[in-house]
Motif scaffolding. Structure first.
Motif, PDB file in Angstrom:
ATOM      1  N   ALA A 143       0.828  -1.202   0.000  1.00  0.00           N
ATOM      2  CA  ALA A 143       0.000   0.000   0.000  1.00  0.00           C
ATOM      3  C   ALA A 143       0.867   1.258   0.000  1.00  0.00           C
ATOM      4  O   ALA A 143       0.553   2.244  -0.681  1.00  0.00           O
ATOM      5  CB  ALA A 143      -0.927  -0.007   1.215  1.00  0.00           C
ATOM      6  N   LYS A 144       1.961   1.233   0.742  1.00  0.00           N
ATOM      7  CA  LYS A 144       2.859   2.398   0.756  1.00  0.00           C
ATOM      8  C   LYS A 144       3.494   2.624  -0.608  1.00  0.00           C
ATOM      9  O   LYS A 144       3.698   3.777  -1.022  1.00  0.00           O
ATOM     10  CB  LYS A 144       3.933   2.202   1.823  1.00  0.00           C
ATOM     11  CG  LYS A 144       3.451   2.464   3.241  1.00  0.00           C
ATOM     12  CD  LYS A 144       4.586   2.869   4.152  1.00  0.00           C
ATOM     13  CE  LYS A 144       4.056   3.497   5.420  1.00  0.00           C
ATOM     14  NZ  LYS A 144       5.138   4.010   6.288  1.00  0.00           N
ATOM     15  N   ARG A 145       3.798   1.552  -1.304  1.00  0.00           N
ATOM     16  CA  ARG A 145       4.342   1.695  -2.657  1.00  0.00           C
ATOM     17  C   ARG A 145       3.303   2.312  -3.589  1.00  0.00           C
ATOM     18  O   ARG A 145       3.640   3.143  -4.457  1.00  0.00           O
ATOM     19  CB  ARG A 145       4.762   0.319  -3.195  1.00  0.00           C
ATOM     20  CG  ARG A 145       5.931  -0.320  -2.471  1.00  0.00           C
ATOM     21  CD  ARG A 145       7.245   0.361  -2.816  1.00  0.00           C
ATOM     22  NE  ARG A 145       7.503   0.292  -4.247  1.00  0.00           N
ATOM     23  CZ  ARG A 145       8.148  -0.704  -4.845  1.00  0.00           C
ATOM     24  NH1 ARG A 145       8.566  -1.745  -4.132  1.00  0.00           N
ATOM     25  NH2 ARG A 145       8.362  -0.676  -6.145  1.00  0.00           N
ATOM     26  N   LEU A 146       2.047   1.943  -3.420  1.00  0.00           N
ATOM     27  CA  LEU A 146       0.994   2.436  -4.301  1.00  0.00           C
ATOM     28  C   LEU A 146       0.674   3.906  -4.056  1.00  0.00           C
ATOM     29  O   LEU A 146       0.411   4.657  -5.006  1.00  0.00           O
ATOM     30  CB  LEU A 146      -0.277   1.601  -4.127  1.00  0.00           C
ATOM     31  CG  LEU A 146      -0.185   0.147  -4.619  1.00  0.00           C
ATOM     32  CD1 LEU A 146      -1.411  -0.641  -4.186  1.00  0.00           C
ATOM     33  CD2 LEU A 146      -0.021   0.100  -6.136  1.00  0.00           C
ATOM     34  N   ILE A 147       0.700   4.346  -2.809  1.00  0.00           N
ATOM     35  CA  ILE A 147       0.399   5.757  -2.551  1.00  0.00           C
ATOM     36  C   ILE A 147       1.559   6.659  -2.923  1.00  0.00           C
ATOM     37  O   ILE A 147       1.401   7.881  -2.996  1.00  0.00           O
ATOM     38  CB  ILE A 147       0.014   5.994  -1.072  1.00  0.00           C
ATOM     39  CG1 ILE A 147       1.207   5.724  -0.154  1.00  0.00           C
ATOM     40  CG2 ILE A 147      -1.185   5.157  -0.682  1.00  0.00           C
ATOM     41  CD1 ILE A 147       0.989   6.176   1.272  1.00  0.00           C
ATOM     42  N   ALA A 148       2.726   6.068  -3.161  1.00  0.00           N
ATOM     43  CA  ALA A 148       3.891   6.857  -3.558  1.00  0.00           C
ATOM     44  C   ALA A 148       3.910   7.147  -5.052  1.00  0.00           C
ATOM     45  O   ALA A 148       4.836   7.796  -5.543  1.00  0.00           O
ATOM     46  CB  ALA A 148       5.174   6.129  -3.158  1.00  0.00           C
ATOM     47  N   ALA A 149       2.873   6.684  -5.782  1.00  0.00           N
ATOM     48  CA  ALA A 149       2.803   6.899  -7.235  1.00  0.00           C
ATOM     49  C   ALA A 149       1.641   7.842  -7.541  1.00  0.00           C
ATOM     50  O   ALA A 149       0.498   7.390  -7.693  1.00  0.00           O
ATOM     51  CB  ALA A 149       2.624   5.564  -7.957  1.00  0.00           C
ATOM     52  N   PRO A 150       1.889   9.157  -7.658  1.00  0.00           N
ATOM     53  CA  PRO A 150       0.806  10.129  -7.902  1.00  0.00           C
ATOM     54  C   PRO A 150       0.020   9.847  -9.173  1.00  0.00           C
ATOM     55  O   PRO A 150      -1.181  10.140  -9.238  1.00  0.00           O
ATOM     56  CB  PRO A 150       1.553  11.466  -7.993  1.00  0.00           C
ATOM     57  CG  PRO A 150       2.861  11.235  -7.301  1.00  0.00           C
ATOM     58  CD  PRO A 150       3.204   9.811  -7.547  1.00  0.00           C
ATOM     59  N   SER A 151       0.678   9.269 -10.182  1.00  0.00           N
ATOM     60  CA  SER A 151      -0.002   9.034 -11.455  1.00  0.00           C
ATOM     61  C   SER A 151      -1.161   8.046 -11.329  1.00  0.00           C
ATOM     62  O   SER A 151      -2.063   8.032 -12.182  1.00  0.00           O
ATOM     63  CB  SER A 151       1.003   8.503 -12.482  1.00  0.00           C
ATOM     64  OG  SER A 151       1.575   7.271 -12.045  1.00  0.00           O
ATOM     65  N   LEU A 152      -1.169   7.234 -10.289  1.00  0.00           N
ATOM     66  CA  LEU A 152      -2.243   6.270 -10.103  1.00  0.00           C
ATOM     67  C   LEU A 152      -3.506   6.900  -9.532  1.00  0.00           C
ATOM     68  O   LEU A 152      -4.574   6.289  -9.579  1.00  0.00           O
ATOM     69  CB  LEU A 152      -1.792   5.138  -9.168  1.00  0.00           C
ATOM     70  CG  LEU A 152      -0.641   4.239  -9.641  1.00  0.00           C
ATOM     71  CD1 LEU A 152      -0.291   3.233  -8.548  1.00  0.00           C
ATOM     72  CD2 LEU A 152      -1.009   3.520 -10.932  1.00  0.00           C
ATOM     73  N   TRP A 153      -3.407   8.105  -8.983  1.00  0.00           N
ATOM     74  CA  TRP A 153      -4.507   8.671  -8.218  1.00  0.00           C
ATOM     75  C   TRP A 153      -5.255   9.786  -8.933  1.00  0.00           C
ATOM     76  O   TRP A 153      -6.430  10.018  -8.655  1.00  0.00           O
ATOM     77  CB  TRP A 153      -3.990   9.176  -6.861  1.00  0.00           C
ATOM     78  CG  TRP A 153      -3.485   8.054  -6.016  1.00  0.00           C
ATOM     79  CD1 TRP A 153      -2.249   7.469  -6.086  1.00  0.00           C
ATOM     80  CD2 TRP A 153      -4.218   7.346  -5.014  1.00  0.00           C
ATOM     81  NE1 TRP A 153      -2.165   6.441  -5.180  1.00  0.00           N
ATOM     82  CE2 TRP A 153      -3.348   6.344  -4.505  1.00  0.00           C
ATOM     83  CE3 TRP A 153      -5.490   7.466  -4.484  1.00  0.00           C
ATOM     84  CZ2 TRP A 153      -3.743   5.476  -3.497  1.00  0.00           C
ATOM     85  CZ3 TRP A 153      -5.895   6.593  -3.482  1.00  0.00           C
ATOM     86  CH2 TRP A 153      -5.018   5.606  -2.997  1.00  0.00           C
ATOM     87  N   GLY A 154      -4.612  10.506  -9.841  1.00  0.00           N
ATOM     88  CA  GLY A 154      -5.294  11.585 -10.543  1.00  0.00           C
ATOM     89  C   GLY A 154      -5.809  12.639  -9.580  1.00  0.00           C
ATOM     90  O   GLY A 154      -5.078  13.132  -8.722  1.00  0.00           O
ATOM     91  N   ALA A 155      -7.113  12.972  -9.687  1.00  0.00           N
ATOM     92  CA  ALA A 155      -7.712  13.995  -8.838  1.00  0.00           C
ATOM     93  C   ALA A 155      -8.137  13.466  -7.474  1.00  0.00           C
ATOM     94  O   ALA A 155      -8.543  14.239  -6.607  1.00  0.00           O
ATOM     95  CB  ALA A 155      -8.927  14.601  -9.533  1.00  0.00           C
ATOM     96  N   VAL A 156      -8.036  12.155  -7.263  1.00  0.00           N
ATOM     97  CA  VAL A 156      -8.437  11.559  -5.988  1.00  0.00           C
ATOM     98  C   VAL A 156      -7.344  11.810  -4.952  1.00  0.00           C
ATOM     99  O   VAL A 156      -6.161  11.592  -5.214  1.00  0.00           O
ATOM    100  CB  VAL A 156      -8.671  10.044  -6.150  1.00  0.00           C
ATOM    101  CG1 VAL A 156      -9.046   9.411  -4.807  1.00  0.00           C
ATOM    102  CG2 VAL A 156      -9.752   9.787  -7.182  1.00  0.00           C
ATOM    103  N   ARG A 157      -7.751  12.270  -3.794  1.00  0.00           N
ATOM    104  CA  ARG A 157      -6.784  12.555  -2.734  1.00  0.00           C
ATOM    105  C   ARG A 157      -6.110  11.279  -2.245  1.00  0.00           C
ATOM    106  O   ARG A 157      -6.769  10.293  -1.912  1.00  0.00           O
ATOM    107  CB  ARG A 157      -7.487  13.236  -1.559  1.00  0.00           C
ATOM    108  CG  ARG A 157      -6.549  13.543  -0.394  1.00  0.00           C
ATOM    109  CD  ARG A 157      -7.306  14.078   0.791  1.00  0.00           C
ATOM    110  NE  ARG A 157      -6.468  14.123   1.970  1.00  0.00           N
ATOM    111  CZ  ARG A 157      -6.909  14.364   3.200  1.00  0.00           C
ATOM    112  NH1 ARG A 157      -8.199  14.596   3.393  1.00  0.00           N
ATOM    113  NH2 ARG A 157      -6.087  14.375   4.226  1.00  0.00           N
TER     114      ARG A 157
END
Length: 301
Positions: A42-56
């Protein structure tokens, strides 16, 4: 003497680590590895801004706190679910046994509901998109499922149905003289490894930009995988088959595990549809797209 086609059950000590009177069993270790592995991923996934777009995105501190909430939700929900879904009469007769978690008795569906409730409460407290948090959990949960099913096999529990003609059937210590399907390993592969790969590919392709899509995909995928594996798994002895005895080519009727997967399948499908329609995306993002003129209108103006 075991049947000719049966494989011997591997003699694995259920205690993984023992230091004096302190014992850590494989089952507890599977929970720990699943939670820690999910926390790291999960920490690896939140470290990638491109995966989230406009979602906080949640912060690293959010993930550190969330692991405690989810752990409590899984343990409490798993135990309560087992009591309600699988053995209510016995626990009503001996209510003190409800607290004896160390004796076994956990339900995935109960643990799933407990984790979902914990995620929703946490998201509300931190001001995060609840659908996106469910998506994040959906991507990492197969790690815990994989190790949990392996622990079931090591413990020699939740074994499969009799399979006297199957070359890789196993005679389990407490499963009687008949060789049985090692259904715990089937579930480890289907619910753990395969679902992990599916979710890893999905998160790389669509990310968390459509909140609820990944969560719905996981729920549908798990319901399908679990239902398929239930055809090989021996139903709980206190319940047996709920309906019928010869449903499907593999034989056997409807089990509690199958029945509990039906609402999961329906809810997952609803999540997917709502996510694809954009109902779960950040409101500001939708309003912005609705009011911003496209490039042709801008040029003509």
């Amino acid at each position: 003497m075991p049947p000719l086609l049966a494989l011997p059950f591997p003699a694995i000590d259920p205690v993984a680590v023992a230091i004096g009177p302190l014992q850590i069993k494989w089952y507890a270790l599977a929970y720990i590895v699943g939670l820690v592995g999910g926390w790291y991923y999960a920490k690896r996934l939140i470290a990638a801004p491109s995966l989230w777009g406009a979602v906080r995105r949640p912060t690293a501190v959010d993930i550190d706190d969330l692991i405690v909430w989810v752990a409590l939700g899984v343990v409490l929900g798993g135990r309560i679910g087992y009591v309600l879904f699988y053995n209510l009469a016995a626990y009503l007769a001996h209510p003190a046994e409800i607290l004896a978690i160390w004796r076994g008795g956990m339900s995935f569906h109960g643990g799933f509901l407990g984790a979902v409730l914990a995620l929703l409460l946490f998201a509300r407290r931190r001001g995060l998109n609840p659908y996106a948090m469910l998506d994040l959990a959906a991507v990492v949960v197969p790690i815990g499922l994989f190790f949990g099913r392996l622990a079931n096999f090591v413990n020699g529990e939740l074994w499969g149905r009799p399979a006297p003609d199957f070359a890789y059937a196993i005679v389990f210590p407490n499963g009687g003289p008949l060789p049985r399907h090692p259904s715990q390993l089937y579930e480890a592969v289907a619910e753990g490894l395969v679902l992990f790969i599916v979710m890893a590919v999905a998160v790389r392709r669509v990310g968390f930009r459509r909140p609820g899509l990944l969560g719905g995909l996981f729920v549908v995928g798990y319901a399908i995988a679990r239902t398929a594996c239930e055809f090989f798994r021996e139903p709980d002895p206190q319940l047996g088959f709920l309906f019928g005895t010869h449903v499907g080519a593999l034989g056997g009727g409807i089990t509690m595990g199958m029945l509990l997967c039906v609402p999961m399948l329906l809810v997952g499908a609803v999540f997917i549809v709502r996510a694809l329609r954009g109902d779960t995306r950040p409101r500001a993002r939708i309003d912005e797209e609705a009011t911003t003129p496209d490039s042709s209108e801008a040029r003509s103006a």
